[in-house]
Design a protein around this motif. Structure first.
Motif, PDB file in Angstrom:
ATOM      1  N   ILE A   1      -3.940   8.718  14.197  1.00  0.00           N
ATOM      2  CA  ILE A   1      -3.029   8.186  15.196  1.00  0.00           C
ATOM      3  C   ILE A   1      -2.141   9.292  15.738  1.00  0.00           C
ATOM      4  O   ILE A   1      -1.092   9.041  16.303  1.00  0.00           O
ATOM      5  CB  ILE A   1      -2.170   7.054  14.566  1.00  0.00           C
ATOM      6  CG1 ILE A   1      -1.636   7.494  13.203  1.00  0.00           C
ATOM      7  CG2 ILE A   1      -2.975   5.769  14.459  1.00  0.00           C
ATOM      8  CD1 ILE A   1      -0.857   6.450  12.441  1.00  0.00           C
TER       9      ILE A   1
ATOM     10  N   ARG B   1      -0.714   6.482  19.326  1.00  0.00           N
ATOM     11  CA  ARG B   1      -0.875   5.207  18.635  1.00  0.00           C
ATOM     12  C   ARG B   1      -1.042   4.029  19.595  1.00  0.00           C
ATOM     13  O   ARG B   1      -0.784   2.884  19.227  1.00  0.00           O
ATOM     14  CB  ARG B   1       0.291   4.969  17.681  1.00  0.00           C
ATOM     15  CG  ARG B   1      -0.230   4.285  16.435  1.00  0.00           C
ATOM     16  CD  ARG B   1       0.707   4.099  15.318  1.00  0.00           C
ATOM     17  NE  ARG B   1      -0.059   3.535  14.202  1.00  0.00           N
ATOM     18  CZ  ARG B   1       0.430   3.185  13.057  1.00  0.00           C
ATOM     19  NH1 ARG B   1       1.714   3.335  12.817  1.00  0.00           N
ATOM     20  NH2 ARG B   1      -0.336   2.665  12.116  1.00  0.00           N
TER      21      ARG B   1
ATOM     22  N   GLY C   1      -6.513   9.036   6.138  1.00  0.00           N
ATOM     23  CA  GLY C   1      -5.491   8.171   6.733  1.00  0.00           C
ATOM     24  C   GLY C   1      -5.838   7.898   8.180  1.00  0.00           C
ATOM     25  O   GLY C   1      -6.840   8.397   8.705  1.00  0.00           O
ATOM     26  N   CYS C   2      -5.022   7.084   8.819  1.00  0.00           N
ATOM     27  CA  CYS C   2      -5.325   6.677  10.204  1.00  0.00           C
ATOM     28  C   CYS C   2      -5.188   7.850  11.164  1.00  0.00           C
ATOM     29  O   CYS C   2      -4.245   8.629  11.059  1.00  0.00           O
ATOM     30  CB  CYS C   2      -4.379   5.542  10.618  1.00  0.00           C
ATOM     31  SG  CYS C   2      -4.779   4.000   9.815  1.00  0.00           S
TER      32      CYS C   2
ATOM     33  N   ARG D   1      -4.236   9.670   2.726  1.00  0.00           N
ATOM     34  CA  ARG D   1      -3.190  10.694   2.868  1.00  0.00           C
ATOM     35  C   ARG D   1      -2.486  10.966   1.534  1.00  0.00           C
ATOM     36  O   ARG D   1      -1.733  11.923   1.390  1.00  0.00           O
ATOM     37  CB  ARG D   1      -2.111  10.238   3.863  1.00  0.00           C
ATOM     38  CG  ARG D   1      -2.638  10.021   5.244  1.00  0.00           C
ATOM     39  CD  ARG D   1      -1.549  10.029   6.265  1.00  0.00           C
ATOM     40  NE  ARG D   1      -0.926  11.333   6.406  1.00  0.00           N
ATOM     41  CZ  ARG D   1      -1.534  12.415   6.855  1.00  0.00           C
ATOM     42  NH1 ARG D   1      -2.797  12.378   7.223  1.00  0.00           N
ATOM     43  NH2 ARG D   1      -0.893  13.561   6.950  1.00  0.00           N
TER      44      ARG D   1
ATOM     45  N   ASP E   1      -7.434   2.513  -0.446  1.00  0.00           N
ATOM     46  CA  ASP E   1      -6.578   3.661  -0.759  1.00  0.00           C
ATOM     47  C   ASP E   1      -6.196   3.686  -2.245  1.00  0.00           C
ATOM     48  O   ASP E   1      -6.065   4.754  -2.846  1.00  0.00           O
ATOM     49  CB  ASP E   1      -5.305   3.644   0.107  1.00  0.00           C
ATOM     50  CG  ASP E   1      -5.520   4.341   1.444  1.00  0.00           C
ATOM     51  OD1 ASP E   1      -6.642   4.209   1.974  1.00  0.00           O
ATOM     52  OD2 ASP E   1      -4.603   5.007   1.949  1.00  0.00           O
TER      53      ASP E   1
ATOM     54  N   ARG F   1      -0.745  14.429  12.624  1.00  0.00           N
ATOM     55  CA  ARG F   1      -0.309  14.211  11.244  1.00  0.00           C
ATOM     56  C   ARG F   1      -0.304  15.509  10.417  1.00  0.00           C
ATOM     57  O   ARG F   1      -0.976  15.614   9.385  1.00  0.00           O
ATOM     58  CB  ARG F   1      -1.139  13.103  10.570  1.00  0.00           C
ATOM     59  CG  ARG F   1      -1.210  11.847  11.419  1.00  0.00           C
ATOM     60  CD  ARG F   1      -1.681  10.647  10.675  1.00  0.00           C
ATOM     61  NE  ARG F   1      -0.673  10.096   9.779  1.00  0.00           N
ATOM     62  CZ  ARG F   1      -0.841   9.000   9.045  1.00  0.00           C
ATOM     63  NH1 ARG F   1      -1.980   8.346   9.111  1.00  0.00           N
ATOM     64  NH2 ARG F   1       0.107   8.556   8.259  1.00  0.00           N
TER      65      ARG F   1
ATOM     66  N   LEU G   1      -6.447   1.257  11.087  1.00  0.00           N
ATOM     67  CA  LEU G   1      -6.023   0.083  10.314  1.00  0.00           C
ATOM     68  C   LEU G   1      -5.263  -0.967  11.146  1.00  0.00           C
ATOM     69  O   LEU G   1      -5.701  -2.113  11.279  1.00  0.00           O
ATOM     70  CB  LEU G   1      -5.151   0.587   9.157  1.00  0.00           C
ATOM     71  CG  LEU G   1      -4.505  -0.429   8.240  1.00  0.00           C
ATOM     72  CD1 LEU G   1      -5.550  -1.354   7.631  1.00  0.00           C
ATOM     73  CD2 LEU G   1      -3.717   0.293   7.147  1.00  0.00           C
ATOM     74  N   ARG G   2      -4.142  -0.591  11.703  1.00  0.00           N
ATOM     75  CA  ARG G   2      -3.332  -1.608  12.425  1.00  0.00           C
ATOM     76  C   ARG G   2      -3.956  -1.953  13.778  1.00  0.00           C
ATOM     77  O   ARG G   2      -3.884  -3.101  14.224  1.00  0.00           O
ATOM     78  CB  ARG G   2      -1.891  -1.131  12.626  1.00  0.00           C
ATOM     79  CG  ARG G   2      -1.191  -0.651  11.375  1.00  0.00           C
ATOM     80  CD  ARG G   2      -1.018  -1.703  10.307  1.00  0.00           C
ATOM     81  NE  ARG G   2      -0.669  -1.028   9.044  1.00  0.00           N
ATOM     82  CZ  ARG G   2      -0.626  -1.624   7.869  1.00  0.00           C
ATOM     83  NH1 ARG G   2      -0.907  -2.897   7.732  1.00  0.00           N
ATOM     84  NH2 ARG G   2      -0.307  -0.944   6.786  1.00  0.00           N
TER      85      ARG G   2
ATOM     86  N   ARG H   1      -8.300  -0.772   3.921  1.00  0.00           N
ATOM     87  CA  ARG H   1      -7.268   0.209   3.544  1.00  0.00           C
ATOM     88  C   ARG H   1      -5.908  -0.469   3.370  1.00  0.00           C
ATOM     89  O   ARG H   1      -5.059   0.020   2.632  1.00  0.00           O
ATOM     90  CB  ARG H   1      -7.116   1.281   4.635  1.00  0.00           C
ATOM     91  CG  ARG H   1      -8.259   2.260   4.746  1.00  0.00           C
ATOM     92  CD  ARG H   1      -7.831   3.515   5.494  1.00  0.00           C
ATOM     93  NE  ARG H   1      -6.656   4.073   4.874  1.00  0.00           N
ATOM     94  CZ  ARG H   1      -5.548   4.410   5.523  1.00  0.00           C
ATOM     95  NH1 ARG H   1      -5.453   4.282   6.815  1.00  0.00           N
ATOM     96  NH2 ARG H   1      -4.527   4.910   4.871  1.00  0.00           N
TER      97      ARG H   1
ATOM     98  N   LYS I   1       0.849  -1.200   0.000  1.00  0.00           N
ATOM     99  CA  LYS I   1       0.000   0.000   0.000  1.00  0.00           C
ATOM    100  C   LYS I   1       0.880   1.244   0.000  1.00  0.00           C
ATOM    101  O   LYS I   1       0.575   2.226  -0.677  1.00  0.00           O
ATOM    102  CB  LYS I   1      -0.880  -0.027   1.255  1.00  0.00           C
ATOM    103  CG  LYS I   1      -1.244   1.317   1.850  1.00  0.00           C
ATOM    104  CD  LYS I   1      -2.092   1.140   3.094  1.00  0.00           C
ATOM    105  CE  LYS I   1      -2.139   2.339   4.001  1.00  0.00           C
ATOM    106  NZ  LYS I   1      -0.911   2.565   4.782  1.00  0.00           N
TER     107      LYS I   1
ATOM    108  N   TYR J   1       4.506   8.322  16.197  1.00  0.00           N
ATOM    109  CA  TYR J   1       3.254   9.086  16.282  1.00  0.00           C
ATOM    110  C   TYR J   1       2.903   9.326  17.750  1.00  0.00           C
ATOM    111  O   TYR J   1       3.241   8.507  18.613  1.00  0.00           O
ATOM    112  CB  TYR J   1       2.102   8.309  15.644  1.00  0.00           C
ATOM    113  CG  TYR J   1       2.242   8.126  14.155  1.00  0.00           C
ATOM    114  CD1 TYR J   1       2.086   9.198  13.287  1.00  0.00           C
ATOM    115  CD2 TYR J   1       2.509   6.882  13.621  1.00  0.00           C
ATOM    116  CE1 TYR J   1       2.197   9.022  11.921  1.00  0.00           C
ATOM    117  CE2 TYR J   1       2.616   6.689  12.260  1.00  0.00           C
ATOM    118  CZ  TYR J   1       2.464   7.774  11.409  1.00  0.00           C
ATOM    119  OH  TYR J   1       2.575   7.596  10.063  1.00  0.00           O
TER     120      TYR J   1
ATOM    121  N   ASP K   1       4.111   0.631  12.232  1.00  0.00           N
ATOM    122  CA  ASP K   1       2.932  -0.127  11.779  1.00  0.00           C
ATOM    123  C   ASP K   1       3.013  -1.608  12.170  1.00  0.00           C
ATOM    124  O   ASP K   1       2.080  -2.367  11.886  1.00  0.00           O
ATOM    125  CB  ASP K   1       2.801  -0.038  10.244  1.00  0.00           C
ATOM    126  CG  ASP K   1       2.650   1.390   9.747  1.00  0.00           C
ATOM    127  OD1 ASP K   1       2.532   2.303  10.573  1.00  0.00           O
ATOM    128  OD2 ASP K   1       2.660   1.600   8.523  1.00  0.00           O
TER     129      ASP K   1
HETATM  130  C1  LIG Z   1      -0.638   4.579   9.344  1.00  0.00           C
HETATM  131  C2  LIG Z   1      -0.843   3.835   8.282  1.00  0.00           C
HETATM  132  O1  LIG Z   1      -1.236   4.245   7.053  1.00  0.00           O
HETATM  133  P1  LIG Z   1      -1.658   5.702   6.510  1.00  0.00           P
HETATM  134  O2  LIG Z   1      -0.423   6.546   6.533  1.00  0.00           O
HETATM  135  O3  LIG Z   1      -2.098   5.392   5.133  1.00  0.00           O
HETATM  136  O4  LIG Z   1      -2.742   6.204   7.408  1.00  0.00           O
HETATM  137  C3  LIG Z   1      -0.590   2.358   8.300  1.00  0.00           C
HETATM  138  O5  LIG Z   1      -0.463   1.769   7.208  1.00  0.00           O
HETATM  139  O6  LIG Z   1      -0.534   1.769   9.396  1.00  0.00           O
END
Ligand SMILES: C=C(OP(=O)(O)O)C(=O)O
Ligand SMILES: CC(=O)N[C@H]1[C@@H](OP(=O)(O)OP(=O)(O)OC[C@H]2O[C@@H](n3ccc(=O)[nH]c3=O)[C@H](O)[C@@H]2O)O[C@H](CO)[C@@H](O)[C@@H]1O
Length: 440
Positions: A124, A338, A121-122, A98, A51, A127, A393-394, A420, A24, A335, A312
């Motif tokens: 977390i 998270r 995007g996530c 993102r 995505d 950003r 996502l994670r 995603r 991805k 981050y 991740d």
């Molecule tokens: C944080 C992630 O992706 P993204 O930057 O696309 O939000 C991820 O893949 O864990």
């Protein structure tokens, strides 16, 4: 029934084979790079992820013709009729990914202006995109904030090379600089660049297009701008983040998973931690086999930029660490927010204490960052089923794995987010013998 809510019955080890496709974190950027070429690009091993769909759609509203190639997972991207898109068409992509921020440089080169929707995007951390915008200004772009999204233009004509020092080796900002500098006039020197394998793959792809990029010692990248680039034919690097997720799932559920397409080089750091945590792996020609060696052992992990332990990777590993024989610590240094996913694990019986401002606990490999948090995980704790909602996502992946590790039934909502980053997620779970029903 969309697959957004699952009833999962745990206690059954995951066993079997899953195949990972292109990353991805490369495929989406490679698609954007196609905007820079004079003719058609061919991208292979493109994963079927939400995505990717967002980026495809945003390319299409800018006039790029995107078609499927004959080989499954191949996209042909023809940028010969690139044109400005209508604001409403662009806004329709707000909050979805993102990647749209990476359209800036290519659109400025092609059209002299770019409208970028609000990013997704996530969630977390904050950003911010300050590194991106500072770099673009250094190339000669002006940036205007709109009520929704931003507008960029090039009042001085062609963008020019720049000297850029990133405050932190940001993956996205490094890609921003690469995708802008390759067609800027003159040379760009980028210091404190990110050097993740996906970035190296993007550099390789840009070189195929005719770019001149040299990777120097100490995180320095030099780019000599050229006037024109051609299309590329490129097979994406594999998704090492998906591979690491399935490895941790094998460890957590005491199963055995062969991850087809996984390669050792890009996963060296993960594999060391996996082994220290009591994991066993066998590197094979076409993938890697993962299972437990014996009992799960506690580890201390610090997430970091490449070649460190990737941020991740920590969430699925934390699920396995709830079953470790002792106390583990995960320092999240990339981050600032998270560790939220651990709340659901605690609800399921895990003993996890999050220190939102990090832990001062002796010598560290990674220099302490202000924004870091730490999770102290004490195991082994049996997990039991619960009703949980996927946060990102994670974190969401870790919730599903926790439910599969637990005794009893869990209801996991918001699973759609996993599309995603995990292609055919439910089919893969099914193939591995997971016991679940789609209930919403
Ligand atoms: C944080 C992630 O992706 P993204 O930057 O696309 O939000 C991820 O893949 O864990
Ligand atoms: C689509 C994609 O490839 N996503 C990956 C990419 O995200 P992404 O490219 O967004 O991550 P970055 O490397 O840019 O972010 C790292 C850190 O830098 C900060 N920062 C970044 C840009 C900026 O302008 N200002 C700023 O302060 C971020 O808030 C974060 O604290 O790299 C991350 C770190 O490996 C991965 O977790 C993501 O999976």
């Amino acid at each position: 029934m969309t697959g957004d809510v699952l009833a999962i019955r745990g206690g059954r080890p995951l066993r079997g084979r899953v195949d990972v496709k292109g990353a991805k974190n490369l495929a989406t950027k490679a698609m954007v790079a196609a905007l820079l070429g004079e003719d058609t690009s061919v991208l292979r091993d493109v994963p079927n992820l939400s995505d990717v769909a967002v980026v495809r759609s945003l390319l299409e509203v800018h006039g790029v013709r995107v078609t499927e190639g004959e080989e499954a997972g191949t996209l042909r991207l023809d940028p010969s009729d690139v044109e400005s898109a209508h604001m409403e068409e662009i806004d329709a992509h707000a909050g979805a990914s993102r990647i749209p921020i990476l359209f800036c440089g290519p659109l400025l080169h092609r059209l002299g202006q770019a409208f970028i929707p609000d990013l997704g995007g996530c969630r977390i951390g904050d950003r911010p995109i300050d590194f991106h915008l500072d770099a673009l200004r250094k190339f000669g772009a002006t940036v205007e904030k709109l009520p929704s999204g931003i507008r960029l233009s090039t009042p001085g004509g062609r963008l020019h090379g720049a000297n850029i020092h990133l405050p932190y080796p940001s993956v996205g900002a490094t890609e921003q600089v690469l995708l802008t500098a390759v067609r800027a006039e003159g040379t760009t020197e980028l210091r404190n660049a990110a050097i993740e394998p996906e970035i190296m793959d993007l550099i390789a792809l840009l070189q195929k297009m005719g770019a001149i990029i040299s990777y120097e010692p100490n995180r320095v990248i030099l780019i000599e701008g050229v006037e024109k680039l051609r299309g590329y034919d490129h097979r994406s690097i594999f998704d090492r983040n998906e591979a690491a997720s399935w490895a941790s799932a094998a460890l957590a559920t005491d199963g055995e998973i062969f991850v087809g397409g996984a390669k050792q080089q890009e996963m060296l750091t993960f594999l060391n931690v996996f082994r220290k945590a009591g994991g066993w792996f066998d590197i094979q020609e076409d993938g890697i086999l993962f299972r437990r060696a014996g009992e799960i052992q506690p580890v201390v992990v610090e997430t970091d930029v490449h070649p460190g332990f990737m941020t991740d990777w920590q969430q699925p590993l934390v699920v396995a660490l709830t079953q470790a024989n002792g106390r583990s610590v995960v320092h999240e240094t990339v981050y600032e927010n998270r560790m939220g996913f651990t709340q659901a694990l605690v609800k399921m019986g895990a003993d996890i204490v999050v220190h939102p401002h990090g832990l001062q606990d002796g010598p560290r490999r990674v220099a302490r960052r202000e924004l870091e948090q730490a999770a102290v995980i004490t195991g082994p704790t049996p997990l039991h089923g619960a009703d949980i909602v996927v946060p990102d996502l994670r974190g969401g992946y870790s919730h599903v794995i926790a439910a599969l590790t637990a005794t009893g039934e869990s209801k996991v909502s918001g699973v759609d987010i996993l599309s995603r980053g995990y292609e055919n997620f439910l089919a893969k779970l099914d193939a591995l013998g997971a016991d679940f029903d789609v209930i919403g």
